[in-house]
Design a protein around this motif. Sequence first.
Motif, PDB file in Angstrom:
ATOM      1  N   SER A   1       0.854  -1.189   0.000  1.00 34.33           N
ATOM      2  CA  SER A   1       0.000   0.000   0.000  1.00 34.33           C
ATOM      3  C   SER A   1       0.887   1.235   0.000  1.00 34.33           C
ATOM      4  O   SER A   1       1.535   1.541   1.011  1.00 34.33           O
ATOM      5  CB  SER A   1      -0.915   0.027   1.222  1.00 34.33           C
ATOM      6  OG  SER A   1      -1.550   1.288   1.323  1.00 34.33           O
TER       7      SER A   1
ATOM      8  N   GLU B   1      -0.080   4.350  -0.131  1.00 34.82           N
ATOM      9  CA  GLU B   1      -0.648   5.363   0.776  1.00 34.82           C
ATOM     10  C   GLU B   1      -0.225   5.109   2.222  1.00 34.82           C
ATOM     11  O   GLU B   1       0.207   6.027   2.919  1.00 34.82           O
ATOM     12  CB  GLU B   1      -2.168   5.389   0.670  1.00 34.82           C
ATOM     13  CG  GLU B   1      -2.691   5.928  -0.633  1.00 34.82           C
ATOM     14  CD  GLU B   1      -2.269   7.354  -0.935  1.00 34.82           C
ATOM     15  OE1 GLU B   1      -2.118   8.168   0.002  1.00 34.82           O
ATOM     16  OE2 GLU B   1      -2.082   7.661  -2.125  1.00 34.82           O
ATOM     17  N   ASP B   2      -0.369   3.866   2.681  1.00 35.77           N
ATOM     18  CA  ASP B   2      -0.003   3.535   4.063  1.00 35.77           C
ATOM     19  C   ASP B   2       1.494   3.683   4.298  1.00 35.77           C
ATOM     20  O   ASP B   2       1.928   4.121   5.361  1.00 35.77           O
ATOM     21  CB  ASP B   2      -0.451   2.119   4.416  1.00 35.77           C
ATOM     22  CG  ASP B   2      -1.964   1.990   4.494  1.00 35.77           C
ATOM     23  OD1 ASP B   2      -2.657   3.021   4.598  1.00 35.77           O
ATOM     24  OD2 ASP B   2      -2.453   0.841   4.439  1.00 35.77           O
ATOM     25  N   THR B   3       2.292   3.311   3.292  1.00 38.74           N
ATOM     26  CA  THR B   3       3.744   3.418   3.410  1.00 38.74           C
ATOM     27  C   THR B   3       4.163   4.880   3.501  1.00 38.74           C
ATOM     28  O   THR B   3       4.987   5.245   4.343  1.00 38.74           O
ATOM     29  CB  THR B   3       4.434   2.723   2.228  1.00 38.74           C
ATOM     30  OG1 THR B   3       4.075   1.335   2.239  1.00 38.74           O
ATOM     31  CG2 THR B   3       5.943   2.855   2.306  1.00 38.74           C
TER      32      THR B   3
ATOM     33  N   LYS C   1       2.376   7.355   4.585  1.00 39.45           N
ATOM     34  CA  LYS C   1       1.941   7.834   5.896  1.00 39.45           C
ATOM     35  C   LYS C   1       2.918   7.391   6.996  1.00 39.45           C
ATOM     36  O   LYS C   1       3.319   8.192   7.846  1.00 39.45           O
ATOM     37  CB  LYS C   1       0.532   7.319   6.202  1.00 39.45           C
ATOM     38  CG  LYS C   1      -0.016   7.813   7.506  1.00 39.45           C
ATOM     39  CD  LYS C   1      -1.440   7.330   7.728  1.00 39.45           C
ATOM     40  CE  LYS C   1      -1.934   7.810   9.078  1.00 39.45           C
ATOM     41  NZ  LYS C   1      -3.272   7.349   9.384  1.00 39.45           N
ATOM     42  N   PHE C   2       3.331   6.121   6.985  1.00 38.72           N
ATOM     43  CA  PHE C   2       4.270   5.597   7.983  1.00 38.72           C
ATOM     44  C   PHE C   2       5.589   6.357   7.944  1.00 38.72           C
ATOM     45  O   PHE C   2       6.078   6.834   8.975  1.00 38.72           O
ATOM     46  CB  PHE C   2       4.508   4.099   7.741  1.00 38.72           C
ATOM     47  CG  PHE C   2       5.502   3.486   8.684  1.00 38.72           C
ATOM     48  CD1 PHE C   2       5.095   2.957   9.892  1.00 38.72           C
ATOM     49  CD2 PHE C   2       6.853   3.421   8.360  1.00 38.72           C
ATOM     50  CE1 PHE C   2       6.009   2.386  10.766  1.00 38.72           C
ATOM     51  CE2 PHE C   2       7.776   2.853   9.221  1.00 38.72           C
ATOM     52  CZ  PHE C   2       7.348   2.329  10.433  1.00 38.72           C
TER      53      PHE C   2
ATOM     54  N   GLN D   1       4.313   0.444  -5.747  1.00 42.57           N
ATOM     55  CA  GLN D   1       3.152  -0.428  -5.581  1.00 42.57           C
ATOM     56  C   GLN D   1       2.656  -0.811  -6.971  1.00 42.57           C
ATOM     57  O   GLN D   1       2.295   0.053  -7.779  1.00 42.57           O
ATOM     58  CB  GLN D   1       2.033   0.264  -4.815  1.00 42.57           C
ATOM     59  CG  GLN D   1       0.806  -0.626  -4.665  1.00 42.57           C
ATOM     60  CD  GLN D   1      -0.352   0.078  -3.980  1.00 42.57           C
ATOM     61  OE1 GLN D   1      -0.240   1.202  -3.506  1.00 42.57           O
ATOM     62  NE2 GLN D   1      -1.489  -0.589  -3.931  1.00 42.57           N
TER      63      GLN D   1
ATOM     64  N   ASP E   1       8.713  -2.319   9.595  1.00 42.23           N
ATOM     65  CA  ASP E   1       7.675  -1.389   9.161  1.00 42.23           C
ATOM     66  C   ASP E   1       6.427  -2.169   8.768  1.00 42.23           C
ATOM     67  O   ASP E   1       6.370  -3.398   8.909  1.00 42.23           O
ATOM     68  CB  ASP E   1       8.177  -0.459   8.056  1.00 42.23           C
ATOM     69  CG  ASP E   1       8.259  -1.093   6.675  1.00 42.23           C
ATOM     70  OD1 ASP E   1       7.899  -2.284   6.502  1.00 42.23           O
ATOM     71  OD2 ASP E   1       8.685  -0.400   5.737  1.00 42.23           O
ATOM     72  N   LEU E   2       5.416  -1.493   8.254  1.00 44.39           N
ATOM     73  CA  LEU E   2       4.156  -2.139   7.922  1.00 44.39           C
ATOM     74  C   LEU E   2       4.255  -3.082   6.725  1.00 44.39           C
ATOM     75  O   LEU E   2       3.358  -3.902   6.506  1.00 44.39           O
ATOM     76  CB  LEU E   2       3.066  -1.099   7.679  1.00 44.39           C
ATOM     77  CG  LEU E   2       3.236  -0.208   6.445  1.00 44.39           C
ATOM     78  CD1 LEU E   2       1.880   0.381   6.088  1.00 44.39           C
ATOM     79  CD2 LEU E   2       4.248   0.869   6.670  1.00 44.39           C
ATOM     80  N   ASN E   3       5.351  -3.018   5.958  1.00 36.87           N
ATOM     81  CA  ASN E   3       5.583  -3.934   4.837  1.00 36.87           C
ATOM     82  C   ASN E   3       6.485  -5.088   5.232  1.00 36.87           C
ATOM     83  O   ASN E   3       6.914  -5.856   4.390  1.00 36.87           O
ATOM     84  CB  ASN E   3       6.210  -3.173   3.665  1.00 36.87           C
ATOM     85  CG  ASN E   3       5.284  -2.131   3.106  1.00 36.87           C
ATOM     86  OD1 ASN E   3       4.266  -2.452   2.523  1.00 36.87           O
ATOM     87  ND2 ASN E   3       5.622  -0.857   3.312  1.00 36.87           N
TER      88      ASN E   3
END
Length: 120
Positions: free
Chosen positions: A12, A14-16, A18-19, A55, A108-110
């Motif tokens: 994502s 967008e999420d990356t 933001k993080f 992405q 991280d989120l990924n």
Amino acid sequence: MNIGFITIPVNSLEDTIKFYKEIMDFEVVTRFGSPEQLEIAFMADKKGNQLEFIQRKGERVQHDGLISIGFNVEDIEATAEYLKSHQVKITDGPHTLPSGVKLLHAHDLNDVALGFVQRP
């Protein structure tokens, strides 16, 4: 030669963004592409070091911690508290090596590994 950027596929964009913007203090340098196929964002830290996040539509990536980004920090304990307060997944540390170097590992989120180093 100097490294210009490091490319990291993400699930994502967008999420990356933001993080890395809100937690890691990076800024978007440029962003382009097509949401239907491929989107790319370049982000830079305060010293201008850049990460390229890509992405691809319909593609799921799994890093399993195989990609690692290292950060130098002034205070490893403060960094650990900061990451915890932002619900960042800490996987190890902080701890001090016999040399006096202090280490902290997170993801991280990924699921990209984030390493933090405080040198004596």
